[in-house]
Design a protein around this motif. Structure first.
Motif, short mmCIF file in Angstrom:
data_model
loop_
_atom_site.label_atom_id
_atom_site.label_comp_id
_atom_site.label_asym_id
_atom_site.label_seq_id
_atom_site.Cartn_x
_atom_site.Cartn_y
_atom_site.Cartn_z
N GLY A 98 0.86 -1.47 0.01
CA GLY A 98 -0.20 0.08 -0.04
C GLY A 98 0.81 1.40 -0.02
O GLY A 98 0.50 2.29 0.65
N ILE A 99 1.80 1.28 -0.53
CA ILE A 99 2.95 2.35 -0.75
C ILE A 99 2.38 3.66 -1.12
O ILE A 99 2.69 4.60 -0.72
N GLU A 100 1.72 3.43 -2.24
CA GLU A 100 0.93 4.66 -2.57
C GLU A 100 0.17 5.69 -1.87
O GLU A 100 -0.16 6.93 -2.04
N ARG A 101 -0.47 4.97 -0.56
CA ARG A 101 -1.18 5.67 0.32
C ARG A 101 -0.52 6.63 1.17
O ARG A 101 -0.87 7.47 1.89
N TYR A 102 0.74 6.63 1.44
CA TYR A 102 1.71 7.13 2.18
C TYR A 102 1.92 8.90 1.60
O TYR A 102 2.25 8.87 0.72
N ALA A 103 1.70 9.95 2.62
CA ALA A 103 2.18 11.04 2.29
C ALA A 103 3.35 11.43 2.31
O ALA A 103 3.90 12.47 1.89
N LEU A 104 4.01 10.77 3.38
CA LEU A 104 5.46 10.99 3.76
C LEU A 104 6.21 9.46 3.89
O LEU A 104 5.62 8.84 4.78
N VAL A 105 7.24 9.28 3.47
CA VAL A 105 7.96 8.14 3.73
C VAL A 105 9.34 8.68 4.27
O VAL A 105 10.19 9.45 3.59
N CYS A 106 9.77 8.16 5.40
CA CYS A 106 10.77 8.37 6.04
C CYS A 106 12.05 7.42 6.16
O CYS A 106 11.58 6.10 6.54
N LEU A 107 12.98 7.40 5.51
CA LEU A 107 14.26 6.27 5.76
C LEU A 107 15.26 6.95 6.56
O LEU A 107 15.83 8.06 6.35
N THR A 108 15.87 6.02 7.41
CA THR A 108 16.64 6.45 8.38
C THR A 108 18.09 6.21 8.49
O THR A 108 18.77 6.48 9.13
N SER A 109 18.28 5.18 7.37
CA SER A 109 19.89 4.63 7.17
C SER A 109 20.13 4.12 5.78
O SER A 109 19.06 4.03 5.10
N PRO A 110 21.40 4.26 5.30
CA PRO A 110 21.45 3.46 4.14
C PRO A 110 21.13 1.91 3.97
O PRO A 110 20.66 1.58 3.03
N ASN A 111 21.47 1.36 5.12
CA ASN A 111 20.80 0.00 5.25
C ASN A 111 19.26 -0.07 5.14
O ASN A 111 18.99 -0.89 4.15
N GLY A 112 18.69 0.82 5.60
CA GLY A 112 17.31 0.83 5.39
C GLY A 112 16.79 1.18 3.96
O GLY A 112 15.77 0.62 3.49
N VAL A 113 17.56 2.11 3.33
CA VAL A 113 17.37 2.61 1.91
C VAL A 113 17.23 1.11 0.97
O VAL A 113 16.64 0.92 0.23
N ARG A 114 18.77 0.40 1.12
CA ARG A 114 18.79 -0.56 0.33
C ARG A 114 17.86 -1.75 0.48
O ARG A 114 17.12 -2.41 -0.43
N LEU A 115 17.31 -2.19 1.74
CA LEU A 115 16.32 -3.01 1.97
C LEU A 115 15.02 -2.92 1.59
O LEU A 115 14.13 -3.43 1.17
N PHE A 116 14.65 -1.36 1.80
CA PHE A 116 13.19 -0.96 1.23
C PHE A 116 13.31 -0.98 -0.34
O PHE A 116 12.26 -1.48 -0.75
N ALA A 117 14.32 -0.61 -0.89
CA ALA A 117 14.35 -0.63 -2.39
C ALA A 117 14.28 -2.14 -2.93
O ALA A 117 13.43 -2.53 -3.82
N GLU A 118 14.92 -2.95 -2.08
CA GLU A 118 15.00 -4.43 -2.34
C GLU A 118 13.37 -4.89 -2.50
O GLU A 118 12.91 -5.74 -3.05
N ALA A 119 12.66 -4.60 -1.40
CA ALA A 119 11.13 -4.96 -0.81
C ALA A 119 10.38 -4.52 -2.10
O ALA A 119 9.42 -5.13 -2.26
N LEU A 120 10.55 -3.30 -2.53
CA LEU A 120 9.94 -2.74 -3.67
C LEU A 120 10.05 -3.45 -4.83
O LEU A 120 9.16 -3.98 -5.62
N MET A 121 11.52 -3.75 -5.01
CA MET A 121 11.35 -4.53 -6.54
C MET A 121 11.23 -6.01 -6.47
O MET A 121 10.68 -6.41 -7.37
#
Length: 504
Positions: A301-324
C-alpha cells in the motif's frame, strides 16, 4: 575433458595492485589453491561454492610439500575443474610457478600463466626507489636471498654480482642480510654503496631502512625488520631521501579499527587505506533483514503514504529491494514526500533513482524532526522504514503532530563474533571508529567476552552525538566526533585529529 589450471600472480600485497585478469579468474574458479602472502581480501570475490585450499609455506614448518601441491593441481584439473593457483607477486619470479607448469605439462593438463606485479619492483617503488634510472642504473638483477638449503653450495656467482653494472634486488634475504652484504663486499662491491631494505612493501605497515652495504644488515637488525622483505643495493637506493612518497600519506603509520558491518566496512576501509592507514576490520555488527506482514502491508500500500522516511543507508537498500521484489519501483513513491536522515542516506537513495525531498544536514532524528516541521502531516499516513532498535524520536514527534505513523522494522542489528586476530590487532590500534550506537555496544561486548580491555592508547572516533552518547554510557572517552554525521565527515574528523597530533 580436463579443466585448466591458471598460475596467477596476486601481486606484492596491496590489493589495488592485483590485475583485472586475476580478479576475473578468482571470481569464476571452481577451486583456488592459495599461498600465505596474497593480498588481504584477494579471495573476497570467489564463488561461495568454490573449493578454497590454503597451501602456503609457513615459517617454522607445517607446510604442504611442493609435490603435494602439484598433485592437487593435476587431480582437480583432471576432474574437469577450473583451477586457480594463486601466488603472491609473480608466479614465475621466485614463485615456483615454473616447477608447477612443468608438472602440469608432464601430466598433459592445460595451463595458463597470469603475471603479477613482482615485489622486487613494487616494494622499492613504494619506498621511493626506482630500480632503474637513466643516470644511476641501466640494468637490474633479481636474486634470491634464500637458496634451497638442500644445495651443496651457493649457486650465486658473487664475483659477477659484485661487478654487475646496475641495481641488485634480493628477495627473501632479510635473515641472511649480513652474509649477503659481506659476500658482495668481499667480492669487490664498494662497502659505501647505498642499500635499503623494504619490509612488507606496498602495505600500510611498510617499513624501510636505508644505509650502505657496510651497515645495512646492522641497521635492519636494530629496526627489527621482519619478512617479507626485499633488499636493494645500488646507487638508486640513495634516491629514496628525495623520492619517498608513501610516508607522506596523512594516515601512514596509523592503525585504525573499523567496526561497521562487513557489508559496509569495505568503503570506509578503502578510504582509510588510501590515506595510508593500516586498517583493522573488526565488524562488530551484522545486518539481519526482517520479513514481516507489517512490511508486506506497507509495501503493497505504498501509494497511500503522504510521507516516507528512511533513516539509514541499510534501510534504503532493504526498502528498495522490498519494492523490487514486489514489482514496484521509484514510481510508487511519486505521490509522497520522501525524507532521509542526513546526506549519506539521501545518497544511498539516489543510487536507486529516488531523490529525497527532505534532507537535514545533520544525520540525527532530531534534525529530521526540525526539517519536517513545514511539512503538513496531521491526519496523514506516514511510513518510517527503520532498524528494529531505532530510537522513537521521529515517530513520537510525528504522532504528536497528528500523523498516522507506521514504523516498520526493515532489519535488526546483531552482534558479529570477532576473530581473535582482529581483537589482538585492535588492542594495538591508534584509532577506533564507531558509526552507530550498535557498533559501540557490540564491539565493547566482544572485547569483554574475550577478556580484552578496550585499547587504552586508542583515540575513539564517533560519527555523531547519538553514537558518542552510547560510548559515554559504556565508559569510553570520545576524542573525536564528526561535525557531519556521515562517512565523509568521520574521515575528515579523523584526518584533522591525526594532523594535529603529527609532529611539526
Amino acid at each position: 575433458m580436463a579443466g585448466t589450471v591458471y598460475l596467477v600472480g596476486a601481486g606484492p600485497g596491496d590489493p589495488d595492485l592485483m590485475t583485472r585478469r586475476a580478479l576475473d579468474l578468482i571470481a569464476s574458479a571452481d577451486a583456488i589453491l592459495y599461498d600465505r602472502l596474497i593480498p588481504r581480501g584477494a579471495l573476497d570475490g570467489a564463488r561461495p561454492d568454490a573449493d578454497l585450499r590454503y597451501v602456503g609455506k609457513d615459517p617454522g614448518g607445517g607446510s604442504i610439500s611442493q609435490e603435494e601441491i602439484e598433485d592437487q593441481l593435476v587431480e582437480l584439473a583432471e576432474a574437469g575443474l577450473s583451477v586457480v593457483r594463486l601466488k603472491g607477486g609473480d608466479p614465475f619470479v621466485f614463485g615456483r610457478g615454473g616447477e608447477e607448469a612443468q608438472a602440469l605439462a608432464a601430466a598433459g593438463v592445460p595451463f595458463e600463466v597470469v603475471p603479477g606485479v613482482t615485489a622486487g619492483v613494487a616494494a622499492p617503488a613504494y619506498a621511493g626507489i626506482p630500480v632503474t634510472h637513466r643516470d644511476e642504473a641501466s640494468a637490474v638483477a633479481f636474486i634470491t636471498g634464500h637458496e634451497d638449503p638442500g644445495k651443496p653450495g651457493s649457486a650465486l656467482d658473487w664475483g659477477a654480482l659484485a661487478a654487475f653494472p646496475g641495481t641488485l634486488v634480493f628477495y627473501m634475504g632479510v635473515r641472511n642480510l649480513e652474509g649477503i652484504a659481506r659476500s658482495l663486499i668481499d667480492a669487490g662491491r664498494p662497502e659505501s654503496e647505498p642499500a635499503a631494505v623494504v619490509a612488507h612493501g606496498t602495505l600500510p605497515e611498510q617499513r624501510v631502512v636505508a644505509g650502505t652495504l657496510a651497515d645495512i644488515a646492522e641497521r635492519a637488525v636494530a629496526a627489527e625488520l621482519t619478512a617479507p622483505a626485499v633488499t636493494v643495493v645500488g646507487p638508486v637506493a640513495g634516491l629514496r631521501e628525495t623520492l619517498a612518497w608513501i610516508e607522506r600519506r596523512p594516515l601512514f603509520g596509523r592503525s585504525v579499527v573499523v567496526t561497521r558491518a562487513r557489508e559496509q566496512s569495505s568503503t570506509l576501509a578503502r578510504r582509510l587505506m588510501g590515506l595510508g592507514a593500516a586498517v583493522v576490520e573488526a565488524p562488530a555488527i551484522r545486518i539481519v533483514p526482517h520479513e514481516s506482514e507489517e512490511l508486506d502491508r506497507a509495501v503493497e500500500g505504498i501509494e497511500r503514504y503522504a510521507l516516507v522516511c528512511l533513516t539509514s543507508p541499510n534501510g534504503v537498500r532493504l526498502f528498495a529491494e522490498a519494492l523490487m521484489r514486489r514489482g514496484r519501483d521509484a514510481r510508487a513513491l511519486a505521490g509522497a514526500k520522501v525524507a532521509t536522515i542526513g546526506p549519506g542516506t539521501a545518497e544511498a537513495l539516489a543510487g536507486f533513482g529516488i531523490g529525497a525531498d527532505v534532507v537535514p544536514e545533520r544525520s540525527v532524528a532530531e534534525a529530521l524532526v526540525e526539517e519536517l516541521e513545514p511539512v503538513p502531516v496531521e491526519g496523514r499516513p506516514v511510513l518510517i522504514a527503520r532498524a528494529a532498535e531505532a530510537r522513537d524520536v521521529l515517530p513520537d514527534a510525528l504522532r504528536e503532530r497528528g500523523a498516522h505513523v507506521d514504523a516498520v522494522a526493515l532489519y535488526e542489528t546483531v552482534a558479529e563474533p570477532l576473530p581473535e586476530r582482529a581483537i589482538d590487532a585492535a588492542a594495538r590500534a591508534d584509532y577506533v571508529t564507531f558509526t552507530s550506537s550498535s557498533t559501540v555496544r557490540f564491539f565493547v561486548d566482544a572485547l569483554a567476552r574475550a577478556g580484552t580491555p578496550f585499547p587504552s592508547e586508542a583515540r575513539v572516533v564517533s560519527i555523531g552525538p547519538v553514537t558518542s552518547s552510547t560510548a559515554h554510557e559504556l565508559g569510553l572517552d570520545v576524542h573525536v566526533e564528526a561535525a557531519r554525521h556521515d562517512i565523509d565527515g568521520l574521515v575528515e574528523a579523523l584526518l584533522e585529529d591525526a594532523n594535529q597530533a603529527a609532529p611539526a
